[in-house]
Design an enzyme around this catalytic site. Sequence first.
Site, PDB file in Angstrom:
ATOM      1  N   HIS A  72       0.856  -1.183   0.000  1.00 39.97           N
ATOM      2  CA  HIS A  72       0.000   0.000   0.000  1.00 39.97           C
ATOM      3  C   HIS A  72       0.886   1.224   0.000  1.00 39.97           C
ATOM      4  CE1 HIS A  72      -3.150   2.817   1.169  1.00 39.97           C
ATOM      5  NE2 HIS A  72      -3.985   1.892   0.728  1.00 39.97           N
ATOM      6  N   ASP A  89      -8.035  -5.382   0.256  1.00 41.47           N
ATOM      7  CA  ASP A  89      -8.528  -6.251  -0.807  1.00 41.47           C
ATOM      8  C   ASP A  89      -8.150  -7.717  -0.614  1.00 41.47           C
ATOM      9  OD1 ASP A  89      -9.701  -4.175  -2.276  1.00 41.47           O
ATOM     10  OD2 ASP A  89      -7.742  -3.586  -3.058  1.00 41.47           O
TER      11      ASP A  89
HETATM   12  N1  ACO Z   1       4.118  -7.867  -4.713  1.00 36.37           N
HETATM   13  C1  ACO Z   1       5.473  -7.836  -4.898  1.00 36.37           C
HETATM   14  N2  ACO Z   1       6.221  -6.723  -4.775  1.00 36.37           N
HETATM   15  C2  ACO Z   1       5.579  -5.592  -4.448  1.00 36.37           C
HETATM   16  C3  ACO Z   1       4.190  -5.537  -4.244  1.00 36.37           C
HETATM   17  C4  ACO Z   1       3.451  -6.740  -4.383  1.00 36.37           C
HETATM   18  N3  ACO Z   1       2.129  -6.753  -4.208  1.00 36.37           N
HETATM   19  N4  ACO Z   1       3.816  -4.278  -3.939  1.00 36.37           N
HETATM   20  C5  ACO Z   1       4.946  -3.543  -3.952  1.00 36.37           C
HETATM   21  N5  ACO Z   1       6.015  -4.340  -4.258  1.00 36.37           N
HETATM   22  C6  ACO Z   1       7.428  -3.913  -4.296  1.00 36.37           C
HETATM   23  C7  ACO Z   1       7.726  -3.114  -5.553  1.00 36.37           C
HETATM   24  O1  ACO Z   1       8.166  -3.957  -6.603  1.00 36.37           O
HETATM   25  C8  ACO Z   1       8.795  -2.171  -5.071  1.00 36.37           C
HETATM   26  O2  ACO Z   1      10.000  -2.917  -4.968  1.00 36.37           O
HETATM   27  P1  ACO Z   1      11.419  -2.202  -5.268  1.00 36.37           P
HETATM   28  O3  ACO Z   1      11.553  -1.149  -4.220  1.00 36.37           O
HETATM   29  O4  ACO Z   1      12.405  -3.305  -5.147  1.00 36.37           O
HETATM   30  O5  ACO Z   1      11.322  -1.649  -6.646  1.00 36.37           O
HETATM   31  C9  ACO Z   1       8.372  -1.848  -3.631  1.00 36.37           C
HETATM   32  O6  ACO Z   1       7.618  -3.011  -3.205  1.00 36.37           O
HETATM   33  C10 ACO Z   1       7.512  -0.598  -3.510  1.00 36.37           C
HETATM   34  O7  ACO Z   1       6.364  -0.753  -4.350  1.00 36.37           O
HETATM   35  P2  ACO Z   1       5.769   0.377  -5.290  1.00 36.37           P
HETATM   36  O8  ACO Z   1       5.038  -0.257  -6.424  1.00 36.37           O
HETATM   37  O9  ACO Z   1       6.837   1.380  -5.615  1.00 36.37           O
HETATM   38  O10 ACO Z   1       4.756   1.043  -4.278  1.00 36.37           O
HETATM   39  P3  ACO Z   1       3.566   1.996  -4.647  1.00 36.37           P
HETATM   40  O11 ACO Z   1       3.268   2.759  -3.421  1.00 36.37           O
HETATM   41  O12 ACO Z   1       3.839   2.764  -5.896  1.00 36.37           O
HETATM   42  O13 ACO Z   1       2.361   0.986  -4.994  1.00 36.37           O
HETATM   43  C11 ACO Z   1       0.614  -0.574  -4.714  1.00 36.37           C
HETATM   44  C12 ACO Z   1       1.444   0.547  -4.063  1.00 36.37           C
HETATM   45  C13 ACO Z   1       0.112  -0.130  -6.084  1.00 36.37           C
HETATM   46  C14 ACO Z   1      -0.600  -0.864  -3.830  1.00 36.37           C
HETATM   47  C15 ACO Z   1       1.504  -1.834  -4.845  1.00 36.37           C
HETATM   48  O14 ACO Z   1       1.909  -2.286  -3.565  1.00 36.37           O
HETATM   49  C16 ACO Z   1       0.813  -2.964  -5.598  1.00 36.37           C
HETATM   50  O15 ACO Z   1       0.873  -3.023  -6.820  1.00 36.37           O
HETATM   51  N6  ACO Z   1       0.124  -3.901  -4.868  1.00 36.37           N
HETATM   52  C17 ACO Z   1      -0.643  -4.941  -5.510  1.00 36.37           C
HETATM   53  C18 ACO Z   1      -1.983  -4.376  -5.977  1.00 36.37           C
HETATM   54  C19 ACO Z   1      -2.928  -4.108  -4.826  1.00 36.37           C
HETATM   55  O16 ACO Z   1      -3.099  -4.916  -3.931  1.00 36.37           O
HETATM   56  N7  ACO Z   1      -3.582  -2.940  -4.885  1.00 36.37           N
HETATM   57  C20 ACO Z   1      -4.598  -2.541  -3.901  1.00 36.37           C
HETATM   58  C21 ACO Z   1      -4.110  -1.398  -3.073  1.00 36.37           C
HETATM   59  S1  ACO Z   1      -5.274  -1.013  -1.805  1.00 36.37           S
HETATM   60  C22 ACO Z   1      -6.483  -0.156  -2.598  1.00 36.37           C
HETATM   61  O17 ACO Z   1      -6.304   0.518  -3.568  1.00 36.37           O
HETATM   62  C23 ACO Z   1      -7.791  -0.306  -2.093  1.00 36.37           C
END
Ligand code: ACO
Length: 427
Positions: free
Chosen positions: A305, A362
């Site tokens: 998140h 979620d």
């Molecule tokens: N699985 C694996 N790796 C992940 C995940 C995941 N679900 N989420 C984040 N990471 C990693 C990224 O690859 C990144 O790694 P790095 O630093 O080595 O490059 C690091 O964790 C940070 O992640 P970002 O994508 O930069 O974080 P951001 O804040 O931009 O994105 C998000 C947040 C979109 C929720 C992301 O965690 C994600 O894609 N999660 C899966 C989708 C999801 O569950 N979305 C629902 C969110 S809650 C809502 O909207 C109601």
Amino acid sequence: MPDAVLRYGDKELTLPVHTGTHGDAAIDISKLRAELGLVTLDSGLGNTAEGEGSISFIDGEAGLLSYRGYPIEQLAEHASFLEVAYLLQYGELPTPTELEAYEESVRRHTLIREDMKHLFEAFPHNAHPMQILASAVSALATYYPDALNPLDEEAVDISARRLIAKTPTMVAWSYKYRVSQPYIYPDNTHDYASNFLKMMFSVPAEEYTPDPVVAKALNLLLVLHADHGQNCSSSAVRLVGSSHSNIFSSVAAGIHALAGPLHGGANQAVLEMLEDLHQNGTSVETAVKRAKDKNDPFRLMGFGHRVYKNFDPRARILKKQADEVLDALGIDDPLLDLARELEEVALNDDYFVERKLYPNVDFYSGIIYRAIGFPADMFTVLFAIGRLPGWISQFRELLADPATRIFRPRQLYVGPATRDYVPLDQR
Ligand code: ACO
């Protein structure tokens, strides 16, 4: 809080620092361009507060969420969805008389115009429910041209009640069309959640009594989704509202934003991921390994998140609730065991620990929706029904604030320098 001082070249600018209720500090950079010729770069707006707000508060480090100051755990335990809808919009918990009057006025608007049936019938049977919902909410504006002025508080109030009242009916009717069953009209003797369940799952040929356990679980899910600060969809609502578009268009924009798999669409994606792992017999260790592999696009849906760097408090409540609902319904869903196992492995894995990736709202919601009987592609629509009061409150807060200006962010242009047009025959 003391002001901040920014030195750039031989100039210095004092930037006022605003403080929030819980001591958060924000630097006001509104004079930055005028005084220093600078704009800010902030990818994903992760460091930008678009304005001040008083609807919900998130402490991502501590894993806390509150609506108008009330902790989500207390509202989840005691409040009805319409009570929360009132709280978010009007700022205070309603008295019994106020709640009764609010419920009554929402009940009076649950019917939709008969003509709207044609709208649902114009979509292919396999249309995604989020596309239909966004279109239907947008279409609502055409039926109420006298209540569209975003600066007329009374018009916004009646439109807000219509939106909250009619959305479950529109969702249920689009579902009935898809499964070729007769439309079920709202029954205003029921509470909000039970009425929706009846419109979704009953048929005219049989008696139907909404299961109170299911209605309670649905009410809780709606409450937990009701607002969440400046997330992607709320920002979309505010952005569109800032141009003085009407509330229906602004909320329709929020629905489109919510549909993406990185936002609300994740609840459908989580279930599909769990089903896929289960059907293919993939171990949770393999899934976690894939999620860590930067050359593999696979992510653990429902994990991570932007704001929570600790457990999402909504996920904590839902994890417990999933157990209770499935128990009460006598359902033994292997996907719940799989989800728990996945969480356990991920939370003990260095990659997830270092990046502070925890289950989000979620991760467990889909398992409850599935137990109730909703198809997976309707999960995000259920999130949208829950988020309506939040979107509406954000819209109302924005439009009521005299400091609001149309949103018009800058961009740092890095494209080609100015060049002369080359006629077609010379290229
Ligand atoms: N699985 C694996 N790796 C992940 C995940 C995941 N679900 N989420 C984040 N990471 C990693 C990224 O690859 C990144 O790694 P790095 O630093 O080595 O490059 C690091 O964790 C940070 O992640 P970002 O994508 O930069 O974080 P951001 O804040 O931009 O994105 C998000 C947040 C979109 C929720 C992301 O965690 C994600 O894609 N999660 C899966 C989708 C999801 O569950 N979305 C629902 C969110 S809650 C809502 O909207 C109601």
